[in-house]
Write a protein that holds these residues in place. Structure first.
Motif, short mmCIF file in Angstrom:
data_model
loop_
_atom_site.label_atom_id
_atom_site.label_comp_id
_atom_site.label_asym_id
_atom_site.label_seq_id
_atom_site.Cartn_x
_atom_site.Cartn_y
_atom_site.Cartn_z
N ALA A 138 -81.67 -33.48 14.09
CA ALA A 138 -82.20 -33.46 15.45
C ALA A 138 -83.62 -34.01 15.49
CB ALA A 138 -82.16 -32.04 16.01
N VAL A 139 -84.46 -33.58 14.55
CA VAL A 139 -85.86 -34.01 14.53
C VAL A 139 -85.97 -35.50 14.20
CG1 VAL A 139 -88.04 -33.77 13.29
CG2 VAL A 139 -86.78 -31.73 14.01
N LEU A 140 -85.23 -35.95 13.19
CA LEU A 140 -85.29 -37.35 12.81
C LEU A 140 -84.77 -38.25 13.92
CD1 LEU A 140 -84.06 -37.11 9.11
CD2 LEU A 140 -86.32 -37.84 9.86
N LEU A 141 -83.64 -37.88 14.50
CA LEU A 141 -83.00 -38.74 15.50
C LEU A 141 -83.88 -38.92 16.73
CD1 LEU A 141 -80.38 -40.27 15.74
CD2 LEU A 141 -79.33 -38.27 16.79
N THR A 142 -84.45 -37.85 17.25
CA THR A 142 -85.26 -37.95 18.46
C THR A 142 -86.58 -38.67 18.19
OG1 THR A 142 -86.00 -35.68 17.96
CG2 THR A 142 -84.31 -35.95 19.65
N ASN A 143 -87.22 -38.42 17.06
CA ASN A 143 -88.49 -39.07 16.77
C ASN A 143 -88.31 -40.56 16.47
OD1 ASN A 143 -91.03 -37.17 16.51
ND2 ASN A 143 -89.27 -35.98 15.84
N MET A 144 -87.27 -40.91 15.76
CA MET A 144 -87.04 -42.32 15.48
C MET A 144 -86.67 -43.09 16.74
SD MET A 144 -85.16 -42.41 11.79
CE MET A 144 -86.04 -41.88 10.32
N THR A 145 -85.93 -42.45 17.62
CA THR A 145 -85.62 -43.09 18.90
C THR A 145 -86.90 -43.34 19.69
OG1 THR A 145 -83.48 -41.96 18.96
CG2 THR A 145 -84.25 -42.93 21.00
N GLY A 146 -87.78 -42.34 19.71
CA GLY A 146 -89.06 -42.51 20.40
C GLY A 146 -89.88 -43.63 19.80
N MET A 147 -89.91 -43.74 18.47
CA MET A 147 -90.65 -44.82 17.84
C MET A 147 -90.04 -46.18 18.16
SD MET A 147 -93.07 -46.05 16.11
CE MET A 147 -93.91 -44.56 15.54
N LEU A 148 -88.72 -46.26 18.24
CA LEU A 148 -88.06 -47.51 18.60
C LEU A 148 -88.45 -47.95 20.00
CD1 LEU A 148 -86.09 -49.72 17.78
CD2 LEU A 148 -84.23 -48.30 18.69
N PHE A 149 -88.50 -47.00 20.94
CA PHE A 149 -88.97 -47.32 22.29
C PHE A 149 -90.40 -47.87 22.25
CE2 PHE A 149 -86.02 -43.77 23.95
CZ PHE A 149 -84.98 -44.67 24.07
N GLU A 150 -91.24 -47.25 21.44
CA GLU A 150 -92.63 -47.67 21.34
C GLU A 150 -92.76 -49.08 20.76
OE1 GLU A 150 -96.27 -45.90 21.75
OE2 GLU A 150 -94.80 -46.24 23.32
N LEU A 151 -91.94 -49.39 19.77
CA LEU A 151 -91.98 -50.73 19.19
C LEU A 151 -91.53 -51.78 20.20
CD1 LEU A 151 -90.56 -49.89 15.66
CD2 LEU A 151 -92.86 -50.72 16.14
N LEU A 152 -90.59 -51.41 21.05
CA LEU A 152 -90.06 -52.36 22.03
C LEU A 152 -90.96 -52.51 23.25
CD1 LEU A 152 -86.29 -51.33 21.88
CD2 LEU A 152 -87.29 -53.45 21.00
N TRP A 153 -91.47 -51.38 23.76
CA TRP A 153 -92.23 -51.43 25.03
C TRP A 153 -93.48 -50.54 24.97
CZ3 TRP A 153 -87.00 -49.39 25.60
CH2 TRP A 153 -86.04 -50.41 25.72
N PRO A 154 -94.42 -50.82 24.11
CA PRO A 154 -95.63 -49.98 24.07
C PRO A 154 -96.51 -50.20 25.30
CG PRO A 154 -95.91 -51.88 22.66
CD PRO A 154 -94.49 -51.93 23.15
N LYS A 155 -97.17 -49.14 25.73
CA LYS A 155 -98.12 -49.24 26.85
C LYS A 155 -99.53 -49.31 26.26
CE LYS A 155 -99.50 -46.92 31.15
NZ LYS A 155 -99.12 -48.00 32.07
N LEU A 156 -99.97 -50.53 25.98
CA LEU A 156 -101.24 -50.72 25.30
C LEU A 156 -102.40 -50.97 26.26
CD1 LEU A 156 -100.01 -53.00 22.36
CD2 LEU A 156 -100.48 -50.54 22.29
#
Length: 231
Positions: A138-156
């Motif tokens: 659960a921890v790995l799946l949710t955090n890695m998904t969040g990181m994938l979103f960040e790599l694709l669409w970061p709000k810089l």
């Protein structure tokens, strides 16, 4: 302060919300009877065990998805994102360095819930081991998904550090993923009345395999996505 209020403290709020009702009903005879019923239901062949595991997995997904640590990891850099590109460290290592705080804080929140459960009902060791086995996926799946979103669409691009979290769609996506995973886990176990072994497969093995797939995907496309980003 913004990171602490919006990301760190979230991991402690949910366990407190769970603990307060139990503290308020601690001297109620009906509450004591309820805890006794929970203890008696923890038998290996009890249908309540798979449901309890699914609820634990759902809670871990919810806590990990709502803290927003991994799903705002790159956005919080803002205009200082160029440091990521000049640090003498590979992009792979930097991605994992940004993932680790999210996973660590998620674990803190989930383990606090487990600690509350131990104090209240003193579950047997085999049940506690199964509960702990549902947490990594659960921890790995949710955090890695969040990181994938960040790599694709970061709000810089932001002029106020609150916008990196509060006005970041990636944080919302992370919350939705956590809720979706929680709902799928509980509905699957309850709707199909899964026995213990299939429940372990659904909650422990499959999430770890999906997390491994996400890790390989991030390892493959992460450096290229970071190279393409510009403040």
């Amino acid at each position: 302060p913004i990171f602490f209020m919006n990301n760190v403290i979230m991991n402690f709020i949910w366990p407190i919300f769970v603990l307060v009702p139990f503290l308020q009903g601690g001297k109620d005879p009906e509450f004591a009877a309820f805890l006794t019923m929970l203890r008696s239901a923890l038998e290996p062949d009890s249908p309540a065990v798979p449901i309890a595991l699914a609820v634990t997995f759902a809670a871990a997904c919810f806590i990990s998805g709502t803290n927003g640590v991994s799903s705002s990891a790159l956005s919080r850099e803002g205009k200082l994102f160029y440091f990521v590109k000049i640090l003498p460290m590979s992009y792979h290592h930097q991605i994992w360095a940004k993932l680790l705080p999210g996973m660590a804080l998620s674990l803190v929140g989930v383990l606090l819930l487990i600690l509350i459960l131990i104090l209240l009902i003193s579950p047997p060791a085999w049940f506690l081991a199964l509960l702990l086995a549902t947490i990594p996926g659960a921890v790995l799946l949710t955090n890695m998904t969040g990181m994938l979103f960040e790599l694709l669409w970061p709000k810089l691009k932001w002029d106020n550090e609150q916008k990196a979290v509060k006005q970041n769609l990636n944080v919302l996506y992370g919350i939705l993923v956590g809720i979706l995973l929680a709902a799928v886990a509980v509905v699957t176990v309850v709707a199909f009345a899964l026995p213990l072994l299939p429940t372990i497969l659904v909650l422990c093995i499959i999430p770890l395999l999906l997390a491994l797939g996400l890790a390989l995907l991030i390892h493959r496309i992460g450096p290229r996505l970071i190279c393409s980003l510009d403040v």
